[in-house]
Design a protein around this motif. Sequence first.
Motif, PDB file in Angstrom:
ATOM      1  N   TYR A  54     -42.827  55.687  45.944  1.00  0.00           N
ATOM      2  CA  TYR A  54     -43.249  54.551  45.124  1.00  0.00           C
ATOM      3  C   TYR A  54     -44.683  54.188  45.478  1.00  0.00           C
ATOM      4  CZ  TYR A  54     -43.410  49.783  43.220  1.00  0.00           C
ATOM      5  OH  TYR A  54     -43.755  48.644  42.533  1.00  0.00           O
ATOM      6  N   ASN A  55     -45.511  54.002  44.449  1.00  0.00           N
ATOM      7  CA  ASN A  55     -46.898  53.603  44.633  1.00  0.00           C
ATOM      8  C   ASN A  55     -47.039  52.139  44.230  1.00  0.00           C
ATOM      9  OD1 ASN A  55     -49.771  53.122  43.849  1.00  0.00           O
ATOM     10  ND2 ASN A  55     -50.017  55.245  44.494  1.00  0.00           N
ATOM     11  N   ARG A  56     -47.372  51.289  45.184  1.00  0.00           N
ATOM     12  CA  ARG A  56     -47.454  49.863  44.895  1.00  0.00           C
ATOM     13  C   ARG A  56     -48.614  49.515  43.976  1.00  0.00           C
ATOM     14  NH1 ARG A  56     -48.520  46.238  48.514  1.00  0.00           N
ATOM     15  NH2 ARG A  56     -49.612  47.580  50.000  1.00  0.00           N
ATOM     16  N   GLU A  57     -49.614  50.397  43.902  1.00  0.00           N
ATOM     17  CA  GLU A  57     -50.774  50.145  43.055  1.00  0.00           C
ATOM     18  C   GLU A  57     -50.504  50.541  41.608  1.00  0.00           C
ATOM     19  OE1 GLU A  57     -55.595  50.923  43.143  1.00  0.00           O
ATOM     20  OE2 GLU A  57     -54.263  52.174  44.347  1.00  0.00           O
ATOM     21  N   THR A  58     -50.003  51.758  41.385  1.00  0.00           N
ATOM     22  CA  THR A  58     -49.725  52.226  40.020  1.00  0.00           C
ATOM     23  C   THR A  58     -48.356  51.775  39.532  1.00  0.00           C
ATOM     24  OG1 THR A  58     -48.758  54.320  40.781  1.00  0.00           O
ATOM     25  CG2 THR A  58     -51.153  54.259  40.423  1.00  0.00           C
ATOM     26  N   LYS A  59     -47.479  51.369  40.483  1.00  0.00           N
ATOM     27  CA  LYS A  59     -46.112  50.940  40.178  1.00  0.00           C
ATOM     28  C   LYS A  59     -45.307  52.049  39.488  1.00  0.00           C
ATOM     29  CE  LYS A  59     -47.049  45.983  40.098  1.00  0.00           C
ATOM     30  NZ  LYS A  59     -46.314  45.739  41.353  1.00  0.00           N
ATOM     31  N   VAL A  60     -45.483  53.262  39.980  1.00  0.00           N
ATOM     32  CA  VAL A  60     -44.713  54.416  39.516  1.00  0.00           C
ATOM     33  C   VAL A  60     -43.745  54.824  40.619  1.00  0.00           C
ATOM     34  CG1 VAL A  60     -44.795  56.828  38.817  1.00  0.00           C
ATOM     35  CG2 VAL A  60     -46.519  55.233  37.970  1.00  0.00           C
ATOM     36  N   VAL A  61     -42.477  54.969  40.260  1.00  0.00           N
ATOM     37  CA  VAL A  61     -41.464  55.380  41.229  1.00  0.00           C
ATOM     38  C   VAL A  61     -40.912  56.742  40.837  1.00  0.00           C
ATOM     39  CG1 VAL A  61     -39.635  54.148  39.978  1.00  0.00           C
ATOM     40  CG2 VAL A  61     -39.302  54.747  42.372  1.00  0.00           C
ATOM     41  N   SER A  62     -40.715  57.618  41.823  1.00  0.00           N
ATOM     42  CA  SER A  62     -40.138  58.940  41.604  1.00  0.00           C
ATOM     43  C   SER A  62     -38.868  59.047  42.439  1.00  0.00           C
ATOM     44  CB  SER A  62     -41.121  60.041  42.009  1.00  0.00           C
ATOM     45  OG  SER A  62     -42.293  59.982  41.219  1.00  0.00           O
ATOM     46  N   LEU A  63     -37.754  59.365  41.790  1.00  0.00           N
ATOM     47  CA  LEU A  63     -36.470  59.513  42.451  1.00  0.00           C
ATOM     48  C   LEU A  63     -35.992  60.952  42.313  1.00  0.00           C
ATOM     49  CD1 LEU A  63     -34.728  56.322  40.987  1.00  0.00           C
ATOM     50  CD2 LEU A  63     -35.894  56.512  43.195  1.00  0.00           C
ATOM     51  N   SER A  64     -35.359  61.490  43.345  1.00  0.00           N
ATOM     52  CA  SER A  64     -34.838  62.858  43.267  1.00  0.00           C
ATOM     53  C   SER A  64     -33.576  62.972  44.108  1.00  0.00           C
ATOM     54  CB  SER A  64     -35.885  63.869  43.743  1.00  0.00           C
ATOM     55  OG  SER A  64     -36.232  63.642  45.092  1.00  0.00           O
ATOM     56  N   GLY A  65     -32.672  63.859  43.645  1.00  0.00           N
ATOM     57  CA  GLY A  65     -31.431  64.108  44.361  1.00  0.00           C
ATOM     58  C   GLY A  65     -30.351  63.095  44.059  1.00  0.00           C
ATOM     59  N   ASN A  66     -29.396  63.487  43.207  1.00  0.00           N
ATOM     60  CA  ASN A  66     -28.268  62.606  42.853  1.00  0.00           C
ATOM     61  C   ASN A  66     -28.738  61.212  42.444  1.00  0.00           C
ATOM     62  OD1 ASN A  66     -26.334  64.638  43.519  1.00  0.00           O
ATOM     63  ND2 ASN A  66     -26.553  64.113  45.676  1.00  0.00           N
ATOM     64  N   VAL A  67     -29.617  61.195  41.465  1.00  0.00           N
ATOM     65  CA  VAL A  67     -30.232  59.946  41.024  1.00  0.00           C
ATOM     66  C   VAL A  67     -29.265  59.130  40.164  1.00  0.00           C
ATOM     67  CG1 VAL A  67     -32.111  58.920  39.678  1.00  0.00           C
ATOM     68  CG2 VAL A  67     -32.523  60.984  41.057  1.00  0.00           C
ATOM     69  N   SER A  68     -29.242  57.837  40.412  1.00  0.00           N
ATOM     70  CA  SER A  68     -28.490  56.903  39.581  1.00  0.00           C
ATOM     71  C   SER A  68     -29.386  55.713  39.292  1.00  0.00           C
ATOM     72  CB  SER A  68     -27.214  56.447  40.286  1.00  0.00           C
ATOM     73  OG  SER A  68     -26.517  55.492  39.504  1.00  0.00           O
ATOM     74  N   LEU A  69     -29.504  55.351  38.020  1.00  0.00           N
ATOM     75  CA  LEU A  69     -30.353  54.231  37.606  1.00  0.00           C
ATOM     76  C   LEU A  69     -29.587  53.373  36.620  1.00  0.00           C
ATOM     77  CD1 LEU A  69     -33.334  52.997  37.624  1.00  0.00           C
ATOM     78  CD2 LEU A  69     -33.622  54.252  35.478  1.00  0.00           C
ATOM     79  N   THR A  70     -29.608  52.057  36.825  1.00  0.00           N
ATOM     80  CA  THR A  70     -28.946  51.128  35.920  1.00  0.00           C
ATOM     81  C   THR A  70     -29.951  50.127  35.381  1.00  0.00           C
ATOM     82  OG1 THR A  70     -26.845  51.302  37.109  1.00  0.00           O
ATOM     83  CG2 THR A  70     -27.135  49.404  35.672  1.00  0.00           C
ATOM     84  N   ASP A  71     -30.103  50.120  34.059  1.00  0.00           N
ATOM     85  CA  ASP A  71     -30.903  49.105  33.381  1.00  0.00           C
ATOM     86  C   ASP A  71     -29.962  47.932  33.111  1.00  0.00           C
ATOM     87  OD1 ASP A  71     -32.385  47.500  31.713  1.00  0.00           O
ATOM     88  OD2 ASP A  71     -32.948  49.080  30.309  1.00  0.00           O
ATOM     89  N   VAL A  72     -29.998  46.936  33.978  1.00  0.00           N
ATOM     90  CA  VAL A  72     -29.033  45.842  33.922  1.00  0.00           C
ATOM     91  C   VAL A  72     -29.132  45.064  32.626  1.00  0.00           C
ATOM     92  CG1 VAL A  72     -28.248  43.726  35.064  1.00  0.00           C
ATOM     93  CG2 VAL A  72     -29.043  45.660  36.438  1.00  0.00           C
ATOM     94  N   ASP A  73     -30.340  44.812  32.143  1.00  0.00           N
ATOM     95  CA  ASP A  73     -30.539  44.016  30.932  1.00  0.00           C
ATOM     96  C   ASP A  73     -29.895  44.646  29.705  1.00  0.00           C
ATOM     97  OD1 ASP A  73     -31.971  42.113  32.328  1.00  0.00           O
ATOM     98  OD2 ASP A  73     -33.907  43.074  31.927  1.00  0.00           O
ATOM     99  N   ASN A  74     -29.920  45.978  29.637  1.00  0.00           N
ATOM    100  CA  ASN A  74     -29.442  46.679  28.451  1.00  0.00           C
ATOM    101  C   ASN A  74     -28.135  47.434  28.678  1.00  0.00           C
ATOM    102  OD1 ASN A  74     -31.814  46.178  26.601  1.00  0.00           O
ATOM    103  ND2 ASN A  74     -32.861  47.196  28.290  1.00  0.00           N
ATOM    104  N   ASP A  75     -27.551  47.289  29.866  1.00  0.00           N
ATOM    105  CA  ASP A  75     -26.298  47.964  30.208  1.00  0.00           C
ATOM    106  C   ASP A  75     -26.400  49.470  29.967  1.00  0.00           C
ATOM    107  OD1 ASP A  75     -23.709  48.134  31.167  1.00  0.00           O
ATOM    108  OD2 ASP A  75     -22.802  47.837  29.196  1.00  0.00           O
TER     109      ASP A  75
END
Length: 228
Positions: A108-129
């Motif tokens: 994660y880059n705090r300046e560009t605010k870009v996050v890269s995830l790898s390996g058994n990734v799970s992401l939940t957009d709570v607002d949109n389910d």
Amino acid sequence: MRMLKKLKVSKNLSFFLVAFFFYFATSSFSAYSETISFYASSMTGKAGSNNTATVLSGNAYIKTSSIEIYADKIELFGDDYKNIRAEGNIKGKNYETNMEFSSEKMEYNRETKVVSLSGNVSLTDVDNDVKVKSQLLNYNQQTDIAIIQMQITLTQKENTCTGSYAIYYKNEQILELSGNAQVMQKEDTFRAQHITFNMETQEITLDGNVQGKVVDSKESDSSEVKGD
């Protein structure tokens, strides 16, 4: 000769002393200043002109103004500690986008605010389910766009979308899916080389080698759709 400071901290050291070190490092010299709070079983680090780095090990946790991360190991490095790298049993939340995530590795880059995830990734957009599982995922917090790759499964309401490459537009609630792309809506199935799915209107656009199966639940009948 440049002076290089090395820092080694055990879990017995006062938390406030360590927190002060990070506050000074991130707020005194950074154009995007913010306070970083954290804890871990141990910490090692070094400070210099070009190679500032700190490693948190064992039940590591870190929180900035926009994101919190739990992991086996977390490393902060680069100018003003702008880069965060984590590995092992990662779990976290982005407060600005209201997204929860887990993976095996993360950057994660705090300046560009870009996050890269790898390996058994799970992401939940709570607002949109919206829930995503994949092997690779890059999310740009400034544009609210996610690029998802490998073994993708995205679920939303009664929809299940699968493929090998996808772009998720959070604000527009649009999913572009390719690579053995498939969308299942209840008992209906749609396949194509490229699928655009509007998750707000539930409209599906198919392009390339179109196939599908639609079930009429009232008459318990089904029909297949095929195309070029």
